[in-house]
Write an enzyme that holds these catalytic residues in place. Structure first.
Site, mmCIF file in Angstrom:
data_model
loop_
_atom_site.group_PDB
_atom_site.id
_atom_site.type_symbol
_atom_site.label_atom_id
_atom_site.label_comp_id
_atom_site.label_asym_id
_atom_site.label_seq_id
_atom_site.Cartn_x
_atom_site.Cartn_y
_atom_site.Cartn_z
ATOM 1 N N ASP A 147 33.879 -60.524 -1.988
ATOM 2 C CA ASP A 147 35.037 -59.782 -2.448
ATOM 3 C C ASP A 147 35.107 -58.463 -1.668
ATOM 4 O O ASP A 147 34.211 -58.125 -0.891
ATOM 5 C CB ASP A 147 34.991 -59.575 -3.974
ATOM 6 C CG ASP A 147 36.401 -59.361 -4.536
ATOM 7 O OD1 ASP A 147 37.329 -59.064 -3.750
ATOM 8 O OD2 ASP A 147 36.590 -59.480 -5.763
HETATM 9 C C1 NOJ Z 1 39.645 -57.766 -4.986
HETATM 10 C C2 NOJ Z 1 39.815 -58.837 -6.002
HETATM 11 O O1 NOJ Z 1 38.733 -58.838 -6.911
HETATM 12 C C3 NOJ Z 1 39.958 -60.251 -5.439
HETATM 13 O O2 NOJ Z 1 40.367 -61.088 -6.474
HETATM 14 C C4 NOJ Z 1 40.913 -60.278 -4.278
HETATM 15 O O3 NOJ Z 1 41.029 -61.583 -3.764
HETATM 16 C C5 NOJ Z 1 40.465 -59.291 -3.222
HETATM 17 N N1 NOJ Z 1 40.421 -57.948 -3.776
HETATM 18 C C6 NOJ Z 1 41.354 -59.305 -1.994
HETATM 19 O O4 NOJ Z 1 42.564 -58.717 -2.263
#
Ligand code: NOJ
Length: 720
Positions: A261
């Site tokens: 993430d």
């Molecule tokens: C943070 C989020 O937790 C995740 O769900 C997402 O795919 C990523 N950012 C990318 O935007």
């Protein structure tokens, strides 16, 4: 036997370390901001081969220009992998995932993912960071809106359908995108429902509740998986070797890409398991994370880690191979421009909006309808549409609208005006969604003059009050909405006007008073682009509501976490006995149980039967029940099949969902709903956490939702 070297092996052999680490790095292009902005322009890195993956870039023109730099100007000409958060639609926004879960319809889940994939791919993108399949039993957690609700069986069904929909039959198709099942795993039970907080649950709950959806996604062939930001009992998922390498790759045989993430690898330092970026990179690589999203930790940390012998080049190569293989499976080496080369036909886009309207209507959950307040009479002539969510087209999209910013979304007011051209529709906002200003309340109540035949009261959260980083300690109506509702309800009672409350929210809200006082209550969640039309379809009776809540609605926040699959305990609730499991100041029962939702019909269940009185693990039990629509309107009923194992080596939940089906019946019509139960699905994790099939009686309970009083029971004897 000598296995010939693949194109990818040869390519890896020619790469410098910087180029390899480029393939393990993903940074944002700043088109859309989904986290703290920590990367600048990526063009030079693409050109010099030190960046192989991007996120947050949309538009075929921009994507193709970046691809052109990669495949024409970089030394090895490796195409880019470009990902985007397509959570519930790309440009055409479908209902939020929690709303879509309410349809309990795998065909719908697959269809909206397919349509999203086609629209996303038409924009040049090859990967989505979806489906989000985190089970949530805590409504304080804002990300509840992004997921499947409280149930592991449901989460697994959704995971399967979504992966199929996004990836299609052929991942290389110009209409398919790679799915990323996220956030692996057990993100939902964050302490106190507080976003990003630590998680500490039992191994049994992990395996029974939180892992099945990921196992289903892997079996359906998900191309990628994203570990959660959180830690599980002190081990951040980004560094969780036992879960990523041993369980995912080992037990499940997942050989796709694990993408971290946003900045999660560097955050291992704040977690307190690494003291610098070198250690953080080592932990993530050893655990099995292939792509570092936004942290730059692999680029910054792995060269030193290699030098110091903390990781091996083989370990790095393993990740590079997986990333290149995904690019190959997506057809990017054959034709990096395959996605986004054709503009979609107008009819395709129009048909997609029709899907959004249909699914929007089917995801609404009617939780109260006294005196048949709904649907409106056909000759209705004057309606008051009141509240801060009535003409709020932007909010209708929900918290993750991806690239849907320019789409004309339909507000409730616009939808009702379009559906009822003969009627006079008067409107007042009354109060803002979240403000202390009550000045508009009196004027809103004054709209309820003699001629008004029904009030549609549109209340709820702003879209941004749920989703990532949107935990709420007071998940009620924000601002002065209750004051508005009280004034409107009071005037409506005086003037004898029915009130239809429509609630927009990304989680259950604590509103027992509203459920008591409104004549009808529709949980609309956030229905997406076609919200107003979808809501008008249901209110006017063009569509009979069929949505069911995929998450239990508590009466009071203090009941949280409240979910239907709890265990009986040694002292189950008994109102006559103080020393039983209950509250002094609230009933245990929910406001609305899991699966609850009304239709415009009325269904009587009779004659539940099973195909055999006993079963072995190989058998499939056929379950049938007759339903009669005793109501005045045609409607579609959703039928739930739960099981209960009253005596087992490990105490089982009171109810476990094992199947759902639907039947549409005209007034007076009788039909038979049929479900199948594989006896193998009655296995559970025994004392040693290994699956067991225990002989003995199992109850099969069928009915309209998870309230045991509304279920009828058949029994089957399991034989070992
Ligand atoms: C943070 C989020 O937790 C995740 O769900 C997402 O795919 C990523 N950012 C990318 O935007």
């Amino acid at each position: 036997m000598i296995v010939p070297m693949s194109m990818i092996d040869k390519l890896t052999g020619r790469m410098t370390l910087a180029e390899k680490l480029g393939q393990l790095t993903m940074t944002t292009s700043s088109y859309a901001v989904t986290g703290p902005v920590i990367a600048g322009d990526s063009t030079d890195s693409i050109r010099n081969g030190t960046l192989g993956n991007l996120l947050n870039l949309v538009g075929a023109k921009h994507v193709h220009e970046m691809q052109r730099i990669a495949v024409e100007e970089s030394r090895l000409r490796i195409p880019l992998l470009i990902g985007f958060d397509v959570i519930h639609g790309h440009r055409t926004i479908f209902p939020v995932p929690l709303a879509e879960a309410s349809t309990f319809d795998p065909k719908i889940w697959e269809l909206t993912a397919r349509e999203s994939a086609r629209e996303t791919a038409a924009d040049g993108i090859a990967m989505t960071f979806a489906p989000m399949v985190d089970v949530s039993r805590d409504l304080r957690w804002g990300r509840t809106v992004e997921g499947p609700g409280e149930d592991p069986w449901l989460a697994a069904e959704i995971a399967r359908a979504k992966v199929r929909g996004f990836q299609g039959a052929d991942l290389a198709s110009p209409e398919s995108v790679a799915a990323t099942a996220k956030h692996f795993c057990a993100y939902g039970p964050v302490t106190g429902g507080r976003e990003y907080a630590s998680v500490d649950i039992s191994e049994r709950t992990l395996r029974e509740v939180h892992l099945p959806a990921f196992a289903a996604a892997v079996r359906a062939g998900t191309a990628a998986i994203m570990p959660a930001f959180t830690d599980l009992a002190g081990i951040p998922l980004t560094a969780h070797k036992a879960l990523l390498r041993d369980y995912l790759r080992g037990e499940l045989g997942f050989d796709g890409v694990i993408v971290s993430d946003y900045n999660a690898i560097r955050e291992l330092i704040q977690h307190g398991v690494a003291s610098n970026v070198v250690e953080a990179a080592v932990l993530a690589l050893k655990a099995g994370v292939d792509i570092d999203m936004m942290a730059g930790a692999y680029r910054d940390g792995l060269p030193e880690a290699l030098e110091r012998g903390l990781v091996t080049m083989d370990e790095v190569d393993e990740c590079v191979l997986r990333v290149l293989r995904l690019k190959e499976r997506l057809g990017l080496f054959d034709d990096p421009y395959r996605r986004g080369s054709r503009v979609e036909a107008v009819e395709v886009v129009t048909a997609r909006r029709r899907v959004a309207r249909d699914v929007g209507g089917k995801s609404l959950v009617l939780v109260k309808n006294s005196n048949d307040a709904l649907p409106f009479r056909a000759d209705i002539r004057r309606i008051a549409v009141i509240g801060p969510l009535a003409d709020a087209w932007r909010e209708m999209r929900g918290p993750w609208a991806a690239a849907g910013y320019e789409e004309p979304n339909v507000s409730v007011l616009a939808g009702l005006r379009a559906a009822l051209p003969e009627a006079q529709v008067v409107h007042a906002e009354g109060v803002a969604i979240s403000s202390a200003d009550t000045a508009g309340i009196a004027a809103a109540a004054d709209l309820l003059d003699d001629g008004v035949e029904v009030v549609v009261l549109c209340l709820g959260e702003a879209a941004e009050m749920s989703g990532e980083a949107s935990s709420r300690a007071f998940p009620e109506l924000p601002g002065e909405q209750r004051a508005l509702a009280d004034a409107v309800l009071e005037r409506a009672a005086t003037n004898d006007i029915p009130v239809v409350a429509t609630l927009f929210c990304g989680r259950p809200l604590i509103v027992p008073w509203l459920a008591e006082k409104a004549d009808a209550l529709v949980v609309a969640w956030f229905p997406g682009t076609e919200a107003g039309h979808a809501i008008a379809d249901v209110l006017t009776g063009r569509l009979s509501p069929s949505g069911r809540t995929p998450i239990t609605w508590p009466r009071a926040l203090g009941q949280t976490p409240l979910f239907y699959g709890q265990r009986n305990s040694g002292r189950p609730e008994n109102p006559q006995d103080r020393f039983t499991s209950k509250y002094l100041d609230s009933a245990n029962s929910p406001l609305f149980p899991f699966g609850f939702g009304l239709t415009y019909g009325r269904f009587a269940y009779t004659n539940l039967r099973v195909s055999a009185a006993s079963a072995t693990v190989e058998d499939t039990i056929e379950v049938a029940v007759d339903l009669t629509n005793t109501g005045a309107r045609e409607a579609e009923e959703t039928i739930f099949m739960f099981v209960r194992d009253r005596v087992a080596s490990v105490a089982r939940p009171l109810l476990e969902l094992k199947g759902v089906t639907k039947i549409a019946l005209k007034p007076g019509e009788t039909g038979t709903a049929r479900l199948q139960l594989a006896a193998a699905d009655l296995r559970f994790l025994g004392l040693d956490l290994k699956p067991v099939f225990e002989p003995g009686e199992v109850e099969i309970l069928v009915g309209p939702h998870a309230d045991p009083a509304r279920l009828t029971t058949a029994r089957v004897m399991l034989q070992g």
